[in-house]
Motif scaffolding. Structure first.
Motif, mmCIF file in Angstrom:
data_model
loop_
_atom_site.group_PDB
_atom_site.id
_atom_site.type_symbol
_atom_site.label_atom_id
_atom_site.label_comp_id
_atom_site.label_asym_id
_atom_site.label_seq_id
_atom_site.Cartn_x
_atom_site.Cartn_y
_atom_site.Cartn_z
ATOM 1 N N PRO A 146 -17.688 10.392 -36.738
ATOM 2 C CA PRO A 146 -19.018 10.191 -37.515
ATOM 3 C C PRO A 146 -19.726 11.617 -37.570
ATOM 4 O O PRO A 146 -20.118 12.090 -36.623
ATOM 5 C CB PRO A 146 -19.508 9.150 -36.989
ATOM 6 N N LEU A 147 -20.237 11.817 -38.642
ATOM 7 C CA LEU A 147 -21.136 12.772 -39.180
ATOM 8 C C LEU A 147 -22.597 12.445 -39.922
ATOM 9 O O LEU A 147 -22.258 11.805 -40.863
ATOM 10 C CB LEU A 147 -20.436 14.163 -39.488
ATOM 11 N N VAL A 148 -23.522 12.941 -39.485
ATOM 12 C CA VAL A 148 -24.600 12.955 -40.239
ATOM 13 C C VAL A 148 -25.097 14.494 -40.675
ATOM 14 O O VAL A 148 -25.339 15.466 -39.600
ATOM 15 C CB VAL A 148 -25.951 12.459 -39.572
ATOM 16 N N LEU A 149 -25.489 14.989 -41.919
ATOM 17 C CA LEU A 149 -25.803 16.249 -42.323
ATOM 18 C C LEU A 149 -27.315 16.252 -42.971
ATOM 19 O O LEU A 149 -27.256 15.145 -43.753
ATOM 20 C CB LEU A 149 -24.836 16.715 -43.302
ATOM 21 N N VAL A 150 -27.956 16.968 -42.744
ATOM 22 C CA VAL A 150 -29.039 17.306 -43.409
ATOM 23 C C VAL A 150 -29.341 18.737 -43.852
ATOM 24 O O VAL A 150 -29.174 19.559 -43.311
ATOM 25 C CB VAL A 150 -30.581 16.905 -42.504
ATOM 26 N N GLY A 151 -29.619 18.780 -45.217
ATOM 27 C CA GLY A 151 -29.774 19.848 -45.898
ATOM 28 C C GLY A 151 -28.424 20.245 -46.489
ATOM 29 O O GLY A 151 -27.541 19.681 -46.621
ATOM 30 N N ASN A 152 -28.458 21.451 -47.323
ATOM 31 C CA ASN A 152 -27.415 21.666 -48.216
ATOM 32 C C ASN A 152 -26.878 23.189 -48.248
ATOM 33 O O ASN A 152 -26.491 23.643 -49.474
ATOM 34 C CB ASN A 152 -27.340 20.975 -49.635
ATOM 35 N N LEU A 153 -27.332 24.111 -47.511
ATOM 36 C CA LEU A 153 -27.132 25.259 -47.374
ATOM 37 C C LEU A 153 -27.352 25.947 -48.751
ATOM 38 O O LEU A 153 -26.787 26.917 -49.323
ATOM 39 C CB LEU A 153 -25.574 25.489 -47.190
ATOM 40 N N GLY A 154 -28.578 25.919 -49.154
ATOM 41 C CA GLY A 154 -29.253 26.638 -50.472
ATOM 42 C C GLY A 154 -28.301 26.122 -51.550
ATOM 43 O O GLY A 154 -28.224 26.973 -52.666
ATOM 44 N N GLY A 155 -28.015 24.847 -51.642
ATOM 45 C CA GLY A 155 -27.279 24.283 -53.000
ATOM 46 C C GLY A 155 -25.959 24.806 -52.905
ATOM 47 O O GLY A 155 -25.077 24.451 -54.052
ATOM 48 N N ARG A 156 -25.319 24.987 -51.771
ATOM 49 C CA ARG A 156 -23.787 25.295 -51.793
ATOM 50 C C ARG A 156 -22.992 24.084 -51.571
ATOM 51 O O ARG A 156 -21.701 24.031 -51.619
ATOM 52 C CB ARG A 156 -23.652 26.403 -50.657
ATOM 53 N N LEU A 157 -23.779 22.964 -50.913
ATOM 54 C CA LEU A 157 -23.092 21.779 -50.703
ATOM 55 C C LEU A 157 -23.663 20.620 -51.562
ATOM 56 O O LEU A 157 -24.799 20.794 -52.069
ATOM 57 C CB LEU A 157 -23.170 21.513 -49.216
ATOM 58 N N LYS A 158 -22.781 19.399 -51.916
ATOM 59 C CA LYS A 158 -23.319 18.257 -52.620
ATOM 60 C C LYS A 158 -23.244 17.181 -51.383
ATOM 61 O O LYS A 158 -22.534 16.236 -51.885
ATOM 62 C CB LYS A 158 -22.356 18.175 -53.631
ATOM 63 N N THR A 159 -23.758 17.469 -50.361
ATOM 64 C CA THR A 159 -24.080 16.301 -49.478
ATOM 65 C C THR A 159 -25.269 15.557 -49.478
ATOM 66 O O THR A 159 -25.293 14.381 -49.180
ATOM 67 C CB THR A 159 -23.874 16.917 -48.034
ATOM 68 N N ALA A 160 -26.115 15.971 -49.960
ATOM 69 C CA ALA A 160 -27.502 15.454 -49.999
ATOM 70 C C ALA A 160 -27.651 14.281 -50.847
ATOM 71 O O ALA A 160 -27.225 13.878 -51.777
ATOM 72 C CB ALA A 160 -28.635 16.519 -50.593
ATOM 73 N N GLY A 161 -28.102 13.189 -50.053
ATOM 74 C CA GLY A 161 -28.375 11.613 -50.791
ATOM 75 C C GLY A 161 -27.137 10.903 -51.163
ATOM 76 O O GLY A 161 -26.863 10.230 -51.805
ATOM 77 N N ARG A 162 -25.871 11.407 -50.394
ATOM 78 C CA ARG A 162 -24.662 10.526 -50.363
ATOM 79 C C ARG A 162 -23.943 10.218 -49.223
ATOM 80 O O ARG A 162 -24.072 10.410 -48.206
ATOM 81 C CB ARG A 162 -23.669 11.643 -50.795
ATOM 82 N N PHE A 163 -23.261 9.016 -49.337
ATOM 83 C CA PHE A 163 -22.586 8.617 -48.429
ATOM 84 C C PHE A 163 -21.224 8.238 -48.887
ATOM 85 O O PHE A 163 -20.759 8.086 -49.687
ATOM 86 C CB PHE A 163 -23.173 6.901 -47.948
ATOM 87 N N LEU A 164 -20.480 9.220 -47.861
ATOM 88 C CA LEU A 164 -18.966 9.398 -48.001
ATOM 89 C C LEU A 164 -17.945 8.844 -46.934
ATOM 90 O O LEU A 164 -18.186 9.071 -45.679
ATOM 91 C CB LEU A 164 -18.571 10.884 -48.171
ATOM 92 N N GLN A 165 -17.204 7.918 -47.441
ATOM 93 C CA GLN A 165 -16.186 7.264 -46.335
ATOM 94 C C GLN A 165 -14.907 7.417 -46.914
ATOM 95 O O GLN A 165 -14.454 6.908 -47.824
ATOM 96 C CB GLN A 165 -16.574 5.714 -46.349
ATOM 97 N N TYR A 166 -14.039 8.240 -46.153
ATOM 98 C CA TYR A 166 -12.567 8.502 -46.430
ATOM 99 C C TYR A 166 -11.772 7.524 -46.159
ATOM 100 O O TYR A 166 -12.021 6.766 -45.074
ATOM 101 C CB TYR A 166 -12.500 9.790 -45.928
ATOM 102 N N PRO A 167 -10.564 7.408 -46.568
ATOM 103 C CA PRO A 167 -9.622 6.484 -46.088
ATOM 104 C C PRO A 167 -9.161 6.839 -44.605
ATOM 105 O O PRO A 167 -9.135 7.908 -44.540
ATOM 106 C CB PRO A 167 -8.360 6.937 -46.980
#
Length: 464
Positions: free
Chosen positions: A389-410
Motif C-alpha cells: 500500500p502507498l499514499v502519495l502527496v504532491g505531483n512533482l510539478g505536474g509530472r504525475l497524475k496522482t492527485a485526487g485519485r484512488f487507484l486499485q490494481y488487479p
C-alpha cells in the motif's frame, strides 16, 4: 566595491532587477549553507523550472490496506480484471489517515501493487523495499531514492534521516544505498543531522568549533541579516522560512544558557531537536527534512521511521502501551494501530504543510514535490508483499497524475497466472524515474514467479 550597494544608489527599488541583485550577493562564513539557497533563487529569477523533489517516508510493522482504503470502496478485488480508478473528491478517508484530509485533492492512494521480489514473511525488507531485490541479499544494488537523485543532481544526493526506537542510536544502515555495498547512513539523532547538514559553515579555520552550535549559528547570523537586507522583498519570505530551523536551534541555545541552573534542577528537556521522546524526534526530523529541501542541499530525502529492519517503537506518548512487535503479531487491532497510523499521517501532513508555505514559481514547494508514504514490510507485520500500500502527496510539478485519485490494481494471484493488469512496485518506481527524465524500462530484479504480468516500463496511468 559592493556591486549591489552601487546598484541601489543608481536605481529606485521598483526598478531593481532581481537577477542583478541575486548575482551580486557576496557571502562570508555562511557561504556553504546559504549559497545553494541563493543559487535556487537565481535560477528561479532566470525563469528556470524548480527541480522535482521527493521524500520517501517508511514506517515499520506494515501499512495495513484497510487503514488507507476509502470508506465504502471494496478492497477485495481478487478476481477483478481491471484497474479501479476513482476520484477521492467524493470519497471519505478512513480515520487512520484523516489528518491528510486537507490535502485530499493533492494526494493519491494506490493499492494492490505487489513487491514480492523484496522477500516475504520477514519483519522488514531493508534495502529490498526501495531496491527491488530480496532483502536477504543485503546491499545488492542502488535503491530508487538514489536513482532519482542521480537524475536531478544536488550537493547531497540523498539525505537519510531516521527515528530509531533507541534514542541513543546515532545512525543505521537500513533502507538506502547509492550502489552495491554502498549503504547510505540514516542519521537518527536530529541534533547530529542538523550539524551534519548545516554545520559545514564552520569548516576550515573554524574547524575547531564545528560542533559548537552557538558559534556556528552566530557566524551564520551576520551573513543571514546582510543577505536578507539585500534580497528583493519577494525573496525575503523564502529566506525567513528556510532559516526557521536555524532560529529554533539558536533560541534553544539561548534559553539553555540563561536558565541552565534551573533547567538542571527542575525542568525536563522538551526541545524536539535533542529530546529522547520518539514523537519529538520524529517531528524534528521532518523539520530538518523540509529545511534540507528548501535550502537546495538536496532534492531527495529518505526518512526511515522504523530505524532499521525489525525495529519497533512503543508509542507511549500516544497512549499505546503495547509494543509494536506485539501489535503486529495481533494483526494490528485498531485500538492500538489507528493512533499510531494517525500519528504517521500527521507527520506526512506536517511535511506537506511545511513545503506548502514556501513560495516557489507560481505556487509552492509542495507543488514540485512528491511525498511517498509506505511501510518497509508491505501490507503487514510479516508482510508477504502480494500488495504494498502507498499514499502519495504532491505531483512533482505536474509530472504525475496522482492527485485526487484512488487507484486499485488487479490483485496478485498466488500460484496462478497473473491478470494482465496486475503491476508491481518496480513499475511505480519506473514511473517516478520517467517523470524526472530517466526513461529506463527496468528497475531492480524481476519477480520470477510472476506470470502474465508486465514488469517492465512505468505505470502509464499516473504519468502525464
Amino acid at each position: 566595491m559592493n556591486i549591489l550597494n552601487d546598484t541601489l544608489k543608481m536605481v529606485t527599488p521598483d526598478q531593481l532587477d532581481r537577477r542583478t541583485c541575486l548575482k551580486s550577493l557576496t557571502l562570508g562564513a555562511g557561504a556553504v549553507v546559504l549559497q545553494p539557497f541563493l543559487n535556487a533563487l537565481a535560477a528561479e529569477a532566470r525563469g528556470e523550472a524548480p527541480p522535482p523533489r521527493i521524500i520517501f517516508m517508511l514506517e515499520s510493522n506494515g501499512l495495513y490496506p484497510r487503514h488507507i482504503q476509502p470508506k465504502g470502496v471494496d478492497g477485495d478485488n481478487r478476481k477483478a480484471e481491471k484497474l479501479v480508478d476513482l476520484s477521492l473528491k467524493d470519497l471519505e478517508l478512513p480515520d487512520a489517515i484523516s489528518p491528510l484530509a486537507p490535502f485530499k485533492d493533492r494526494m493519491g492512494i494506490i493499492q494492490k501493487l505487489s513487491h514480492k521480489v523484496s522477500g516475504g514473511g520477514d519483519h522488514g525488507k531493508g534495502f529490498g523495499g526501495l531496491g527491488c531485490f530480496h532483502w536477504r541479499k543485503g546491499v545488492a544494488g542502488q535503491t530508487i531514492d538514489h536513482s532519482l537523485a542521480a537524475a536531478q543532481p544536488s550537493i547531497i544526493p540523498v539525505v537519510g534521516l531516521g527515528v530509531a526506537p533507541n534514542a541513543g542510536a546515532v545512525f543505521v544502515n537500513s533502507v538506502s544505498a547509492s550502489a552495491p555495498k554502498r549503504p547510505t547512513p540514516i542519521v537518527c539523532q536530529p541534533d547530529l543531522a542538523f550539524t551534519s547538514l548545516f554545520g559545514s559553515v564552520a569548516e576550515g579555520n573554524a574547524g575547531k568549533a564545528f560542533n559548537a552550535r552557538n558559534k556556528l549559528l552566530d557566524w551564520c547570523r551576520s551573513d543571514i541579516k546582510r543577505v536578507r537586507q539585500e534580497l528583493p522583498a519577494m525573496d525575503r519570505e523564502k529566506l525567513d522560512i528556510y532559516l526557521d530551523t536555524f532560529e529554533q536551534m539558536r533560541t534553544r541555545q539561548e534559553k539553555v544558557a540563561a536558565n541552565k541552573d534551573r533547567l538542571k534542577a527542575n525542568v525536563p528537556a522538551i526541545d524536539k531537536f535533542n529530546s529522547t521522546v520518539t514523537t519529538d524526534r520524529f517531528e524534528a526530523q521532518c523539520a530538518i527534512a523540509t529545511a534540507a529541501l528548501a535550502s537546495g542541499l538536496t532534492n531527495v530525502v529518505t526518512i526511515d521511521a522504523a530505524g532499521g529492519v525489525g525495529q519497533y517503537h512503543t508509542w507511549k506518548e500516544l497512549g499505546v502501551m503495547k509494543d509494536g512487535h506485539a501489535i503486529g503479531h495481533m494483526n494490528g487491532p485498531d485500538e492500538f494501530s489507528v493512533p499510531i497510523r494517525k500519528f504517521h499521517a500527521q507527520r506526512v501532513a506536517d511535511l506537506a504543510k511545511r513545503l506548502d508555505v514556501v513560495p516557489e514559481g507560481d505556487g509552492t514547494m509542495l507543488d514540485n514535490t512528491l511525498i511517498v508514504w509506505m511501510s518497509d514490510s508491505g501490507e503487514a507485520h510479516h508482510g508477504f508483499c502480494g500488495e504494498w500500500p502507498l499514499v502519495l502527496v504532491g505531483n512533482l510539478g505536474g509530472r504525475l497524475k496522482t492527485a485526487g485519485r484512488f487507484l486499485q490494481y488487479p490483485a496478485y494471484q498466488q500460484h496462478a497466472d497473473q491478470i494482465p493488469g496486475h503491476r508491481t512496485i518496480a513499475n511505480l518506481y519506473l514511473a517516478l524515474l520517467h517523470a524526472v527524465g530517466d526513461k529506463r524500462e527496468q528497475f531492480g530484479e524481476p519477480d520470477l514467479n510472476l506470470k502474465g504480468a508486465d514488469q517492465s516500463g512505468p505505470l502509464a496511468e499516473i504519468l502525464v
